[in-house]
Design an enzyme around this catalytic site. Structure first.
Site, PDB file in Angstrom:
ATOM      1  N   GLU A 278       0.833  -1.215   0.000  1.00  0.00           N
ATOM      2  CA  GLU A 278       0.000   0.000   0.000  1.00  0.00           C
ATOM      3  C   GLU A 278       0.863   1.258   0.000  1.00  0.00           C
ATOM      4  O   GLU A 278       0.566   2.223  -0.708  1.00  0.00           O
ATOM      5  CB  GLU A 278      -0.944   0.006   1.216  1.00  0.00           C
ATOM      6  CG  GLU A 278      -1.986  -1.089   1.221  1.00  0.00           C
ATOM      7  CD  GLU A 278      -2.893  -1.060  -0.003  1.00  0.00           C
ATOM      8  OE1 GLU A 278      -3.199   0.042  -0.490  1.00  0.00           O
ATOM      9  OE2 GLU A 278      -3.263  -2.140  -0.491  1.00  0.00           O
ATOM     10  N   ASP A 365       3.935  -4.277  -5.769  1.00  0.00           N
ATOM     11  CA  ASP A 365       4.452  -5.565  -5.270  1.00  0.00           C
ATOM     12  C   ASP A 365       5.988  -5.540  -5.234  1.00  0.00           C
ATOM     13  O   ASP A 365       6.605  -5.982  -4.262  1.00  0.00           O
ATOM     14  CB  ASP A 365       3.988  -6.722  -6.181  1.00  0.00           C
ATOM     15  CG  ASP A 365       2.567  -7.166  -5.854  1.00  0.00           C
ATOM     16  OD1 ASP A 365       2.007  -6.680  -4.853  1.00  0.00           O
ATOM     17  OD2 ASP A 365       2.023  -7.999  -6.608  1.00  0.00           O
TER      18      ASP A 365
HETATM   19 ZN    ZN Z   1      -2.474  -2.561  -4.783  1.00  0.00          ZN
END
Ligand code: ZN
Length: 419
Positions: A278, A365
């Site tokens: 996030e 990621d």
């Molecule tokens: Zn995301």
């Protein structure tokens, strides 16, 4: 029918056919893999869970098909039976054509449409989600949510609508620039106050209690230079067992929010990796870029509406009369019709937006992997969330590339393991 009406009808029908076809394709693909757990997922998911995820996917898909058929029929009925010009005429006869009366009419149409969709929302929450054990919403919460939503629309949406119509009367031909600015500023303000004023109306937020998790997450926030005043836990379990994490607000008001369901489902390293993902969205400017893109989209949208508002054929196509000038009553159909057609247009643009958003997910990621120094926790977290949410493990590639804002589990895992 006018040529433009025919184009609109074709776009609406083409959308419905595409939706139903993609859904059919996906259902077929899921069924084709239903007998055995695909080898790729053998170590990850057990047979009963896999079968539940298939049943859940198929049930949601069939329900979605019914909604598609209903929505399409409703939209065609509203646009092409002359009910809107008739209702507009009745409203004008009863309440006049002042800015307030016209705003009231537009608002009324919006409310009527959301009332029509209430049974579907109810069914989805209590029957569909309920059948698979996800629903935790009580009837009282559900009714209160709808009432609060209506009050917010009346308190915030209606004044904004009135202001927009006033602006059109005041500023004439350049109205769309002023309107776009006002609407965008309004949205930014809303984003700013939502965490403090609006979200607490629906959920309870409590600071993450003292302890190793809190220390760990704050350490991550400071290590990634993501100053946050608080990390809060939201009682997402009040409505559903589905889980999520997000951050909200900007600058001084920014806070990280974890669903209580997420905290319950994941281990500390997994939660850290989710939060790192996030934070990645923020640090890589995804938030600002998405906001900028939607602002550009809105300005283009308003410019298009302003142009349509000067075209006689546009009004005639849907049975409205065209009057020259910038009185609220003249422009109201040009506000209403694009509003009704927006979903159809966005549907055809959405695959492109999704390509963009999937790229952001890969980047976030990679950011999480770089900051936590490992990929395994995030992969574990994704596995758990996929299982807990009974996500579809075998979407048809065309279906996922059209609809998915996130890469599939397999795609994310592959990217996390390589490079
Ligand atoms: Zn995301």
């Amino acid at each position: 029918m006018s040529p433009f009406a025919i184009i609109a009808l074709v776009l609406i029908l083409a959308r419905a056919i595409a939706e139903l076809w993609l859904s059919r394709l996906n259902q077929w693909h899921v069924r084709a893999h239903a007998d055995e757990v695909p080898t790729t997922f053998c170590g990850m998911v057990d047979r009963p869970t896999y079968h539940r995820s298939i049943n859940y996917t198929l049930a949601k898909s069939r329900f979605g098909d019914a909604v598609t058929v209903f929505d399409t029929a409703l939209l065609i009925a509203i646009l092409f039976t002359g009910v809107l010009p008739w209702a507009f005429g009745e409203s004008a006869a009863a309440f006049g054509t002042s800015v307030f009366a016209v705003a009231g009419f537009l608002f009324g149409v919006g409310i009527a449409l959301s009332i029509v969709s209430l049974p579907f929302g109810w069914y989805a929450q209590f029957r569909l989600e309920g059948r698979f054990g996800f629903n935790t919403t009580t009837t009282t919460t559900w009714v209160l949510d709808r009432l609060k939503g209506f009050l917010l629309a009346a308190l915030l949406g209606f004044p904004l609508l009135t202001l927009v119509l006033k602006l059109i009367e005041w500023t004439g031909p350049s109205w769309w620039i002023w309107t776009a600015v006002v609407v965008i500023v309004f949205q930014l303000l809303l984003l700013l106050i939502a965490p403090a004023v609006i979200m607490p109306l629906f959920n309870k937020f409590t600071p993450l209690p003292e302890g190793s998790l809190r220390e760990r997450l704050f350490a991550l926030a400071s290590r990634t230079d993501f100053p946050t005043r608080s990390i809060e836990v939201m009682d997402g379990s009040k409505r559903s067992q589905h889980s999520n994490a997000f951050f909200t607000g900007f600058g001084h008001f920014r806070k990280i929010v974890l669903f209580d369901t997420l905290v319950a489902q994941l281990t500390e390293p997994e939660l850290e990796s989710v939060l790192a993902h996030e934070i990645g969205h923020y640090k890589l400017h995804h938030v600002i870029k998405t906001m900028a893109a939607s602002i550009v989209g809105e300005v283009v949208g308003f410019a298009a509406i302003a142009w349509l508002a000067r075209q006689q054929w546009f009004y005639r196509a849907f049975g409205f009369e065209y009057h020259v000038g910038f009185a609220a009553a003249n422009v109201a159909p040009a506000m209403l019709l694009p509003g009704l057609l927006a979903g159809t247009i966005i549907f055809w643009i959405s695959p492109v937006i999704h390509i963009w958003s999937r790229r952001f997910e890969y980047d976030a990621d990679a950011f999480a992997r770089a900051t936590t120094g490992e990929a395994q926790s995030l992969i574990e977290a994704l596995h758990k969330l996929t299982k807990k949410n009974l996500s579809n493990l075998t979407p048809h590639p065309l279906y996922s590339s059209f609809y998915y804002s996130h890469p599939t589990l397999l795609e994310r895992e592959r990217a996390l393991r390589s490079g």
